[in-house]
Design a protein around this motif. Structure first.
Motif, PDB file in Angstrom:
ATOM      1  N   PRO A   3       0.815  -1.219   0.000  1.00  0.00           N
ATOM      2  CA  PRO A   3       0.000   0.000   0.000  1.00  0.00           C
ATOM      3  C   PRO A   3       0.851   1.272   0.000  1.00  0.00           C
ATOM      4  O   PRO A   3       0.521   2.243  -0.669  1.00  0.00           O
ATOM      5  N   ALA A   4       1.957   1.262   0.720  1.00  0.00           N
ATOM      6  CA  ALA A   4       2.836   2.440   0.722  1.00  0.00           C
ATOM      7  C   ALA A   4       3.431   2.668  -0.656  1.00  0.00           C
ATOM      8  O   ALA A   4       3.539   3.802  -1.119  1.00  0.00           O
ATOM      9  N   VAL A   5       3.801   1.598  -1.324  1.00  0.00           N
ATOM     10  CA  VAL A   5       4.357   1.732  -2.675  1.00  0.00           C
ATOM     11  C   VAL A   5       3.269   2.185  -3.630  1.00  0.00           C
ATOM     12  O   VAL A   5       3.492   3.027  -4.497  1.00  0.00           O
ATOM     13  N   ARG A   6       2.053   1.666  -3.467  1.00  0.00           N
ATOM     14  CA  ARG A   6       0.943   2.105  -4.336  1.00  0.00           C
ATOM     15  C   ARG A   6       0.699   3.597  -4.181  1.00  0.00           C
ATOM     16  O   ARG A   6       0.440   4.293  -5.148  1.00  0.00           O
ATOM     17  N   THR A   7       0.757   4.106  -2.958  1.00  0.00           N
ATOM     18  CA  THR A   7       0.562   5.524  -2.711  1.00  0.00           C
ATOM     19  C   THR A   7       1.627   6.347  -3.413  1.00  0.00           C
ATOM     20  O   THR A   7       1.369   7.428  -3.913  1.00  0.00           O
ATOM     21  N   ALA A   8       2.839   5.834  -3.458  1.00  0.00           N
ATOM     22  CA  ALA A   8       3.951   6.546  -4.085  1.00  0.00           C
ATOM     23  C   ALA A   8       3.971   6.383  -5.594  1.00  0.00           C
ATOM     24  O   ALA A   8       4.847   6.912  -6.255  1.00  0.00           O
ATOM     25  N   GLY A   9       3.016   5.682  -6.160  1.00  0.00           N
ATOM     26  CA  GLY A   9       3.028   5.350  -7.580  1.00  0.00           C
ATOM     27  C   GLY A   9       3.156   6.515  -8.523  1.00  0.00           C
ATOM     28  O   GLY A   9       3.735   6.381  -9.589  1.00  0.00           O
ATOM     29  N   LYS A  10       2.623   7.662  -8.173  1.00  0.00           N
ATOM     30  CA  LYS A  10       2.682   8.763  -9.124  1.00  0.00           C
ATOM     31  C   LYS A  10       3.925   9.633  -8.973  1.00  0.00           C
ATOM     32  O   LYS A  10       4.096  10.593  -9.688  1.00  0.00           O
ATOM     33  N   TYR A  11       4.785   9.305  -8.058  1.00  0.00           N
ATOM     34  CA  TYR A  11       6.000  10.069  -7.847  1.00  0.00           C
ATOM     35  C   TYR A  11       7.181   9.396  -8.526  1.00  0.00           C
ATOM     36  O   TYR A  11       7.194   8.195  -8.717  1.00  0.00           O
ATOM     37  N   ASP A  12       8.187  10.188  -8.848  1.00  0.00           N
ATOM     38  CA  ASP A  12       9.410   9.655  -9.441  1.00  0.00           C
ATOM     39  C   ASP A  12      10.236   9.080  -8.295  1.00  0.00           C
ATOM     40  O   ASP A  12      10.917   9.810  -7.588  1.00  0.00           O
ATOM     41  N   ILE A  13      10.137   7.796  -8.098  1.00  0.00           N
ATOM     42  CA  ILE A  13      10.753   7.137  -6.954  1.00  0.00           C
ATOM     43  C   ILE A  13      11.773   6.122  -7.450  1.00  0.00           C
ATOM     44  O   ILE A  13      11.579   5.511  -8.498  1.00  0.00           O
ATOM     45  N   THR A  14      12.846   5.985  -6.720  1.00  0.00           N
ATOM     46  CA  THR A  14      13.911   5.064  -7.099  1.00  0.00           C
ATOM     47  C   THR A  14      14.018   3.938  -6.078  1.00  0.00           C
ATOM     48  O   THR A  14      13.441   4.016  -4.987  1.00  0.00           O
ATOM     49  N   ILE A  15      14.787   2.925  -6.417  1.00  0.00           N
ATOM     50  CA  ILE A  15      15.022   1.817  -5.499  1.00  0.00           C
ATOM     51  C   ILE A  15      15.708   2.321  -4.229  1.00  0.00           C
ATOM     52  O   ILE A  15      15.435   1.842  -3.132  1.00  0.00           O
ATOM     53  N   GLU A  56       9.458  -2.442 -11.403  1.00  0.00           N
ATOM     54  CA  GLU A  56       8.433  -3.012 -12.283  1.00  0.00           C
ATOM     55  C   GLU A  56       7.060  -2.944 -11.600  1.00  0.00           C
ATOM     56  O   GLU A  56       6.053  -2.647 -12.234  1.00  0.00           O
ATOM     57  N   TYR A  57       7.038  -3.204 -10.315  1.00  0.00           N
ATOM     58  CA  TYR A  57       5.781  -3.096  -9.566  1.00  0.00           C
ATOM     59  C   TYR A  57       5.251  -1.664  -9.628  1.00  0.00           C
ATOM     60  O   TYR A  57       4.064  -1.446  -9.875  1.00  0.00           O
ATOM     61  N   LEU A  58       6.121  -0.686  -9.414  1.00  0.00           N
ATOM     62  CA  LEU A  58       5.693   0.715  -9.508  1.00  0.00           C
ATOM     63  C   LEU A  58       5.177   1.047 -10.901  1.00  0.00           C
ATOM     64  O   LEU A  58       4.184   1.767 -11.046  1.00  0.00           O
ATOM     65  N   PHE A  61      10.915  -7.965  -2.673  1.00  0.00           N
ATOM     66  CA  PHE A  61       9.892  -7.848  -3.709  1.00  0.00           C
ATOM     67  C   PHE A  61       9.789  -9.123  -4.531  1.00  0.00           C
ATOM     68  O   PHE A  61       8.695  -9.588  -4.835  1.00  0.00           O
ATOM     69  N   ARG A  62      10.923  -9.678  -4.906  1.00  0.00           N
ATOM     70  CA  ARG A  62      10.899 -10.934  -5.672  1.00  0.00           C
ATOM     71  C   ARG A  62      10.187 -12.031  -4.887  1.00  0.00           C
ATOM     72  O   ARG A  62       9.376 -12.771  -5.440  1.00  0.00           O
ATOM     73  N   GLU A  63      10.480 -12.126  -3.609  1.00  0.00           N
ATOM     74  CA  GLU A  63       9.898 -13.181  -2.782  1.00  0.00           C
ATOM     75  C   GLU A  63       8.417 -12.965  -2.504  1.00  0.00           C
ATOM     76  O   GLU A  63       7.615 -13.890  -2.588  1.00  0.00           O
ATOM     77  N   HIS A  64       8.030 -11.742  -2.185  1.00  0.00           N
ATOM     78  CA  HIS A  64       6.662 -11.479  -1.736  1.00  0.00           C
ATOM     79  C   HIS A  64       5.713 -10.991  -2.832  1.00  0.00           C
ATOM     80  O   HIS A  64       4.502 -11.174  -2.725  1.00  0.00           O
ATOM     81  N   VAL A  65       6.252 -10.350  -3.853  1.00  0.00           N
ATOM     82  CA  VAL A  65       5.406  -9.761  -4.893  1.00  0.00           C
ATOM     83  C   VAL A  65       5.642 -10.427  -6.238  1.00  0.00           C
ATOM     84  O   VAL A  65       4.806 -10.361  -7.127  1.00  0.00           O
ATOM     85  N   GLY A  66       6.788 -11.067  -6.403  1.00  0.00           N
ATOM     86  CA  GLY A  66       7.072 -11.782  -7.642  1.00  0.00           C
ATOM     87  C   GLY A  66       7.616 -10.919  -8.758  1.00  0.00           C
ATOM     88  O   GLY A  66       7.616 -11.334  -9.922  1.00  0.00           O
TER      89      GLY A  66
END
Length: 104
Positions: A7-19, A47-49, A37-42
């Motif tokens: 959810p925190a990453v989804r909220t940040a979706g519209k911002y220019d965010i880096t690893i 790429e998720y962002l 991310f690989r383990e929990h989100v695949g």
């Protein structure tokens, strides 16, 4: 233990965010974020962002009309400055062009 908080990453979706931004917020290394991310989100965090931003653009295209929005404006809003790449990714993901979605 580290847990990916999507959810925190989804909220940040519209911002220019880096690893590095994500890893700093989680107080772990960039590599730890990638593994989590690989383990929990695949997928990778970036790429998720991209998927989150594409999904938001898709919803905006569905909700708008050609009189009030443009594909370029929506693509820019969600961090897709290369409109041709955005259109190709959108077509691969949703099976139609963003302009058709906007008109329907």
């Amino acid at each position: 233990a580290f847990v990916v908080t999507t959810p925190a990453v989804r909220t940040a979706g519209k911002y220019d965010i880096t690893i590095r931004d994500i890893s700093a917020a989680a107080d772990v290394t960039p590599r730890a974020i990638q593994y989590a991310f690989r383990e929990h989100v695949g997928t990778t965090p970036l790429e998720y962002l991209r998927r989150v931003r594409l999904d938001r653009a898709h919803h905006d295209l569905q909700a708008a009309t050609p009189a009030e929005a443009t594909v370029s404006g929506i693509a820019d809003r969600w961090g897709f400055p290369h409109h041709g790449n955005f259109s190709a990714l959108y077509l691969r993901t949703y099976g139609s062009s963003p302009s058709i979605t906007l008109r329907s």
